[in-house]
Design a protein around this motif. Structure first.
Motif, PDB file in Angstrom:
ATOM      1  N   ILE A 330       0.832  -1.195   0.000  1.00 16.71           N
ATOM      2  CA  ILE A 330       0.000   0.000   0.000  1.00 16.71           C
ATOM      3  C   ILE A 330       0.870   1.250   0.000  1.00 16.71           C
ATOM      4  O   ILE A 330       0.511   2.266  -0.595  1.00 16.71           O
ATOM      5  CB  ILE A 330      -1.029  -0.010   1.151  1.00 16.71           C
ATOM      6  CG1 ILE A 330      -2.035   1.115   0.905  1.00 16.71           C
ATOM      7  CG2 ILE A 330      -0.393   0.069   2.476  1.00 16.71           C
ATOM      8  CD1 ILE A 330      -3.069   1.252   1.923  1.00 16.71           C
ATOM      9  N   LEU A 331       2.042   1.174   0.591  1.00 17.13           N
ATOM     10  CA  LEU A 331       2.931   2.344   0.537  1.00 17.13           C
ATOM     11  C   LEU A 331       3.313   2.636  -0.921  1.00 17.13           C
ATOM     12  O   LEU A 331       3.286   3.783  -1.379  1.00 17.13           O
ATOM     13  CB  LEU A 331       4.186   2.103   1.380  1.00 17.13           C
ATOM     14  CG  LEU A 331       5.164   3.266   1.394  1.00 17.13           C
ATOM     15  CD1 LEU A 331       4.580   4.458   2.145  1.00 17.13           C
ATOM     16  CD2 LEU A 331       6.485   2.875   2.037  1.00 17.13           C
ATOM     17  N   PHE A 334       0.301   3.961  -2.702  1.00 14.52           N
ATOM     18  CA  PHE A 334       0.046   5.327  -2.233  1.00 14.52           C
ATOM     19  C   PHE A 334       0.876   6.352  -3.020  1.00 14.52           C
ATOM     20  O   PHE A 334       0.392   7.416  -3.372  1.00 14.52           O
ATOM     21  CB  PHE A 334       0.385   5.373  -0.740  1.00 14.52           C
ATOM     22  CG  PHE A 334       0.382   6.745  -0.127  1.00 14.52           C
ATOM     23  CD1 PHE A 334      -0.812   7.391   0.159  1.00 14.52           C
ATOM     24  CD2 PHE A 334       1.575   7.382   0.177  1.00 14.52           C
ATOM     25  CE1 PHE A 334      -0.817   8.654   0.729  1.00 14.52           C
ATOM     26  CE2 PHE A 334       1.584   8.644   0.755  1.00 14.52           C
ATOM     27  CZ  PHE A 334       0.370   9.270   1.026  1.00 14.52           C
ATOM     28  N   TYR A 337      -1.048   6.944  -6.087  1.00 10.41           N
ATOM     29  CA  TYR A 337      -2.418   7.432  -5.882  1.00 10.41           C
ATOM     30  C   TYR A 337      -2.464   8.847  -5.341  1.00 10.41           C
ATOM     31  O   TYR A 337      -3.364   9.601  -5.672  1.00 10.41           O
ATOM     32  CB  TYR A 337      -3.201   6.471  -4.974  1.00 10.41           C
ATOM     33  CG  TYR A 337      -3.718   5.258  -5.708  1.00 10.41           C
ATOM     34  CD1 TYR A 337      -3.149   4.852  -6.911  1.00 10.41           C
ATOM     35  CD2 TYR A 337      -4.776   4.517  -5.229  1.00 10.41           C
ATOM     36  CE1 TYR A 337      -3.617   3.752  -7.588  1.00 10.41           C
ATOM     37  CE2 TYR A 337      -5.251   3.411  -5.907  1.00 10.41           C
ATOM     38  CZ  TYR A 337      -4.667   3.029  -7.084  1.00 10.41           C
ATOM     39  OH  TYR A 337      -5.144   1.938  -7.760  1.00 10.41           O
TER      40      TYR A 337
END
Lengths: 604, 91
Positions: A330-331, A334, A337
């Motif tokens: 997710i990092l 991110f 995003y």
């Protein structure tokens, strides 16, 4: 170099990144030396695909454990990168910023949904599925609930969801390839597929993992460089993600000036849209909030049930590293995003601001039509400038664009050197290819491992199983390319459907399989079939049969219908039928404790 | 055996509690703040309208932090109850 490949990952990918940066500089020099933009485009796309293919060929394998789960030795950090590439598809790279450009605040539900889903993956799913030791998602369903029919249902949901998704990816590779290599879209699709297959066919999960890490590096560099450049150029500094707040305010002022939101287009061009949504206008009505929340919910639960994402966590060495790997994933996601809204904002500013050289709204139509990027994108029917009111001046409702071109065209819009456009094309290609790799592998693995080996021929030899997997990969890939060349839906529509299919059919059977011991086979079957059928029927009703959506639940969020049906059926039917046997209950206990071997043996 | 069972039970209880806390924080950033986006937009944060910021960056950042925090805390719980994997199990 001492030690094996895994021990030298840092060095290898460090060298690779350095080499890629040198390649960009070399291209920039070639551009200055007068090499044509077309050649630079070919070189970018051609060179990067050749590298992925090389990695794919070097990682070829005939061992089941390597083929299905990369030998379960991918370190958490690299698995995070591979997952991020696997995850970030043509929709994230090519379409997301364009969606925010046109949709404004409402579209950001995708940003929230596609990141928040990983909290569910980390806390509810990944570590437990890793402990289970399965090869595929249906492998878990089939073993936890018992019986080939449950396994088959999971395979069907998986294939429908992943196949819907894969057509969108092949569509995206076709779009990029047709633009960068200037070949027809229908040919571009097959070209993209060939690249994808070389990477995944020979080496299965092992090859896909190591190409995906390489693809992540290309796609993140390609995404961030143009935004930083644009931000710097328009005076917002080197870290656009922190500084674009002022740009948002400036765009809001310009929206009043250009009458965005009030000036509606008077003409229509298929697939193209004019800007009508303000950048930041969250609705204050209950319906607007409900629509935002339901889209977030479907994308999150879809994330936590999409097999190609979950199976990436089967490749880590331990339960602990599966958990932390979700964090790395997710990092890395991110990073892209939280840049997407910045990209959309700066592109808007470039087009709208009359004080900037790039601003075109309010200029004369003749001047705008003389711009090179306007001509190029108009020539492929992705853009249209039309003087609807005949006053010779370009108003906001007279510029029509396909949302999917915003990211690809941004370097040209902002007047950046062509080398950046080549870089972005390579990044878009990496994003779409890496996701298609993962999806095709998820489908082919489920068909070869679960359908062929576990259901049809349990005595099949290892070699036969892997050959079957490869043939299926070819077949599914060709079918995907064929469907993509028909252009049935937009990239985004197909992607949202994939999430809704996955969460309707698989979310509760997976979650409750771990978290509720009482869940049994009958309940899981009812949940999978009921949820999937209810969701699909609603999609048919609202999209194909022209029905009126209930409570604003349109075709993008039909998971809101499928999931509750799945949950209720699963609980009611489980409670009405017998408790699962003691062995199953012990198995669930073992899944909940990290220590100890996996439930399934390592070469099942 | 009975002792191991009760240890596992206590471990699972703690794991469940952590999961529930994680999901509550998740819910706030996934749905709670965005429900009030129009109201939050009247506040300026780091130069952004706050409602816009939360959807474009704030919630996303919160999710990253939650997952790393969750992984660490769960790891500590596993070690405390002696059910963490041995180092050589990593092989």
């Amino acid at each position: 170099m001492k030690g094996d490949f895994i021990q030298n990952l840092g060095k290898i990918y460090g060298l690779y990144t350095g080499g890629f940066l040198l390649f960009i500089i070399l291209m920039a020099i070639l551009e200055q030396a007068g090499v044509s933009p077309d050649t630079i485009g070919y070189l970018f796309v051609g060179f990067t695909i050749a590298i992925y293919a090389l990695i794919g060929v070097l990682s070829r394998t005939m061992a089941t454990d390597q083929y299905y789960v990369a030998g379960r030795q991918v370190p958490a950090l690299y698995n995070g990168m591979a997952t991020a590439a696997d995850w970030m598809s043509g929709a994230s790279f090519v379409a997301m910023a364009g969606g925010i450009y046109f949709g404004g605040y409402g579209y950001m539900a995708f940003l929230v949904g596609w990141t928040g889903g990983y909290v569910l993956v980390a806390s509810l799913m990944a570590p437990y599925l890793r402990k289970f030791g399965c090869y595929t998602v249906p492998d878990f369903i089939g073993t936890r609930y018992g019986g080939n029919f449950a396994r088959l249902c999971a395979v069907i949901v998986l294939v429908v969801a992943s196949f819907t998704y894969v057509t969108a990816q092949i569509n995206a590779t076709g779009t990029v390839a047709s633009r960068a290599l200037q070949i027809p879209f229908e040919v571009g699709v097959w070209f993209g597929l060939a690249g994808i297959l070389v990477c995944s066919m020979l080496g299965g999960m092992r090859a896909v993992t190591w190409t995906q890490v390489a693809q992540y590096i290309v796609l993140i560099v390609a995404y961030i460089v143009p935004v930083v450049w644009m931000s710097n150029k328009s005076g917002f500094g080197m870290i656009p993600q922190l500084a674009y707040g002022d740009a948002v305010h400036r765009v809001q002022e310009l929206e009043v000036l250009h009458q965005i939101g009030t000036l509606k287009p008077t003409e229509k061009f298929g697939g193209l849209a004019a800007l009508v949504n303000p950048i930041n206008a969250p609705g204050d009505t209950l319906m607007a909030k409900w629509k935002f929340a339901t889209l977030v919910l479907c994308m999150m639960c879809g994330t936590a049930s999409l097999p190609h994402v979950l199976m990436r966590y089967f490749t880590t060495p331990s339960v602990r590293s599966a958990r932390i790997s979700v964090g790395w994933s997710i990092l890395f996601i991110f990073l892209l995003y939280f840049t997407a809204p910045a990209l959309a904002t700066f592109t808007k500013l470039s087009l709208l601001d009359p004080t900037l050289a790039t601003g075109i709204i309010g200029k004369s139509i003749a001047d705008v039509n003389a711009l090179e990027w306007i001509q190029k994108w108009s020539a492929v029917d992705f853009l249209r400038v039309s003087d609807s009111n005949g006053d010779g001046i370009l108003q906001i409702n007279e510029l029509f664009m396909r949302a999917d071109i915003v990211v690809l065209a941004t370097p040209e819009i902002a007047g950046l050197p062509y080398v950046i456009s080549g870089l972005v094309a390579a990044g878009g290609m990496a994003a779409a290819m890496s996701t298609a790799d993962g999806l095709l592998l998820a489908i082919a693995n489920a068909l070869s491992h679960d359908l062929y080996y576990k259901i049809i021929d349990p005595k099949a030899e290892t070699k036969t199983r892997l050959v079957v997997a490869r043939i299926l990969l070819l077949g599914v890939g060709a079918a995907g390319a064929f469907v993509a060349s028909l252009k049935l839906t937009s990239i985004l529509g197909a992607v949202a459907w994939a999430f809704d299919f996955a969460c309707s059919g698989l979310f509760f059977p997976l979650v409750l399989g771990i978290w509720w011991k009482r869940a049994n086979r009958q309940g899981a079957l009812a949940g999978m079939i009921g949820g999937f059928v209810a969701g699909s029927a609603y999609l048919y009703y609202v999209y194909f049969a022209g029905g009126t959506p209930w409570f604003g639940i349109d075709h993008l969020r039909f998971g809101v219908i499928g999931m509750p049906v799945s949950l209720v059926l699963m609980i009611v039917v489980s409670l009405m039928t017998e408790e699962p046997d003691e062995e199953t209950q012990r198995m669930v206990d073992a899944v909940r404790t990290p220590r100890g071997g996996t439930i399934l043996d390592s070469a099942h | 055996m009975a002792e191991a069972d009760s240890n596992n039970e206590a471990h699972w209880q703690r794991t469940k509690n952590l999961t529930i806390i994680t999901l509550i924080i998740w819910f706030i950033f996934a749905f709670g703040v965005h429900w009030f986006a129009p109201q939050l937009n009247s506040i300026t944060f780091l130069g952004f309208p706050l409602g816009f910021y939360m959807a474009g960056q704030g919630s996303l950042f919160a999710f990253v932090v939650i997952i790393f925090w969750f992984a660490r805390t769960q790891n500590k719980i596993d070690e405390e109850f002696g059910v963490a994997e041995d180092e050589n199990e990593d092989e």
